[in-house]
Design a protein around this motif. Structure first.
Motif, short mmCIF file in Angstrom:
data_model
loop_
_atom_site.label_atom_id
_atom_site.label_comp_id
_atom_site.label_asym_id
_atom_site.label_seq_id
_atom_site.Cartn_x
_atom_site.Cartn_y
_atom_site.Cartn_z
N SER A 187 -4.69 -3.46 1.27
CA SER A 187 -4.91 -4.84 0.73
C SER A 187 -3.44 -5.32 1.12
O SER A 187 -2.49 -4.83 1.44
CB SER A 187 -4.89 -4.83 -0.81
OG SER A 187 -3.66 -4.13 -1.36
N MET A 188 -3.65 -6.88 1.25
CA MET A 188 -2.46 -7.69 1.53
C MET A 188 -2.60 -8.79 0.56
O MET A 188 -3.42 -9.67 0.48
CB MET A 188 -2.47 -7.98 3.04
CG MET A 188 -1.21 -8.87 3.28
SD MET A 188 -0.83 -9.02 5.18
CE MET A 188 -2.44 -9.96 5.59
N LEU A 189 -1.19 -9.27 -0.18
CA LEU A 189 -1.20 -9.97 -1.13
C LEU A 189 -2.42 -10.12 -2.04
O LEU A 189 -2.99 -10.97 -2.47
CB LEU A 189 -1.11 -11.57 -0.54
CG LEU A 189 0.03 -11.57 0.57
CD1 LEU A 189 -0.33 -12.97 1.18
CD2 LEU A 189 1.35 -11.60 0.07
N ASP A 190 -2.69 -8.72 -2.69
CA ASP A 190 -3.61 -8.47 -3.50
C ASP A 190 -5.17 -8.97 -3.19
O ASP A 190 -5.98 -9.05 -4.04
CB ASP A 190 -3.25 -9.15 -4.87
CG ASP A 190 -1.92 -8.70 -5.80
OD1 ASP A 190 -1.74 -7.58 -5.46
OD2 ASP A 190 -1.35 -9.46 -6.48
N HIS A 191 -5.18 -9.07 -1.96
CA HIS A 191 -6.70 -8.92 -1.58
C HIS A 191 -7.00 -7.78 -0.52
O HIS A 191 -6.51 -7.81 0.35
CB HIS A 191 -6.83 -10.54 -0.58
CG HIS A 191 -6.55 -11.66 -1.46
ND1 HIS A 191 -7.49 -12.17 -2.43
CD2 HIS A 191 -5.69 -12.59 -1.28
CE1 HIS A 191 -6.84 -13.31 -2.63
NE2 HIS A 191 -5.92 -13.39 -2.27
N PRO A 192 -8.37 -7.32 -0.99
CA PRO A 192 -8.57 -6.00 0.03
C PRO A 192 -8.87 -6.60 1.17
O PRO A 192 -9.90 -7.36 1.34
CB PRO A 192 -9.73 -5.28 -1.02
CG PRO A 192 -10.17 -6.58 -1.81
CD PRO A 192 -8.97 -7.48 -2.22
N ILE A 193 -8.59 -5.66 2.25
CA ILE A 193 -8.92 -6.05 3.66
C ILE A 193 -9.73 -4.89 4.08
O ILE A 193 -10.93 -5.38 4.59
CB ILE A 193 -7.60 -5.83 4.60
CG1 ILE A 193 -6.70 -6.71 4.11
CG2 ILE A 193 -7.94 -6.17 6.03
CD1 ILE A 193 -5.24 -6.89 5.09
N ASN B 272 0.93 -1.17 0.04
CA ASN B 272 0.06 -0.08 -0.04
C ASN B 272 0.89 1.15 0.09
O ASN B 272 0.69 2.29 0.73
CB ASN B 272 -0.86 -0.13 1.22
CG ASN B 272 -2.00 -1.09 1.31
OD1 ASN B 272 -2.68 -1.19 0.47
ND2 ASN B 272 -1.56 -2.01 2.16
N LEU B 273 1.84 1.26 -0.83
CA LEU B 273 2.66 2.56 -1.03
C LEU B 273 1.99 3.85 -1.52
O LEU B 273 2.40 4.70 -1.36
CB LEU B 273 3.98 2.09 -1.54
CG LEU B 273 4.88 1.23 -0.79
CD1 LEU B 273 6.16 0.76 -1.43
CD2 LEU B 273 5.27 1.86 0.68
N SER B 274 1.14 3.44 -2.31
CA SER B 274 0.33 4.59 -3.14
C SER B 274 -1.01 4.85 -2.46
O SER B 274 -1.93 4.27 -2.83
CB SER B 274 0.28 4.31 -4.64
OG SER B 274 -0.48 3.02 -4.78
N GLY B 275 -0.83 5.49 -1.26
CA GLY B 275 -2.17 5.67 -0.41
C GLY B 275 -2.62 7.32 -0.67
O GLY B 275 -2.06 8.00 -1.15
N GLY B 276 -3.99 7.35 -0.49
CA GLY B 276 -4.62 8.89 -0.35
C GLY B 276 -5.31 8.76 1.21
O GLY B 276 -5.05 8.37 1.80
N PRO B 277 -6.16 9.95 1.26
CA PRO B 277 -6.78 10.38 2.08
C PRO B 277 -7.89 9.15 2.69
O PRO B 277 -8.06 9.06 3.86
CB PRO B 277 -7.46 11.68 2.11
CG PRO B 277 -7.37 11.89 0.58
CD PRO B 277 -6.29 10.96 -0.04
N GLU B 278 -8.25 8.62 1.69
CA GLU B 278 -9.19 7.43 2.13
C GLU B 278 -8.93 6.33 0.92
O GLU B 278 -9.04 6.57 -0.12
CB GLU B 278 -10.54 7.77 2.02
CG GLU B 278 -11.26 6.68 2.80
CD GLU B 278 -12.64 7.34 3.47
OE1 GLU B 278 -13.71 6.67 2.63
OE2 GLU B 278 -12.88 8.39 3.96
#
Length: 92
Positions: free
Chosen positions: A33-39, A23-29
């Protein structure tokens, strides 16, 4: 107790590392995701709170590991020899 502490340390470290790397490219919201699965979709306050919780779990694991290590070293050879009937046992 040492094993449980080390497991907690390793699990929180691995989880944190995987989440940060994914998740290095994040925004305000954004969606975590971990291992291409959204958490989850989180805002900055939720991310900060999750970081505090992970830090608390990490410190709990570190404290458990340190307590087990210190307890093991404080027992010394006399406690072990008394249990197995070694040379330090006194005859009465």
């Amino acid at each position: 107790m040492l094993f449980i502490g080390l497991i907690l340390l390793a699990a929180t470290g691995a989880f944190t590392g995987l989440v940060i790397a994914g998740n290095l490219s994040g925004g305000p919201e954004y969606t975590v995701s971990m291992l291409d699965h959204p958490i989850a979709t989180m805002n900055t306050l939720a991310i900060f709170s999750a970081g505090l919780a992970l830090a608390l779990i990490f410190c709990l694991g570190l404290a458990a590991a340190m307590r087990a290590t210190v307890r093991h070293h404080h027992r010394g050879p006399r406690a072990y020899d008394a249990r197995v009937g070694g040379p330090h046992e006194t005859a009465t």
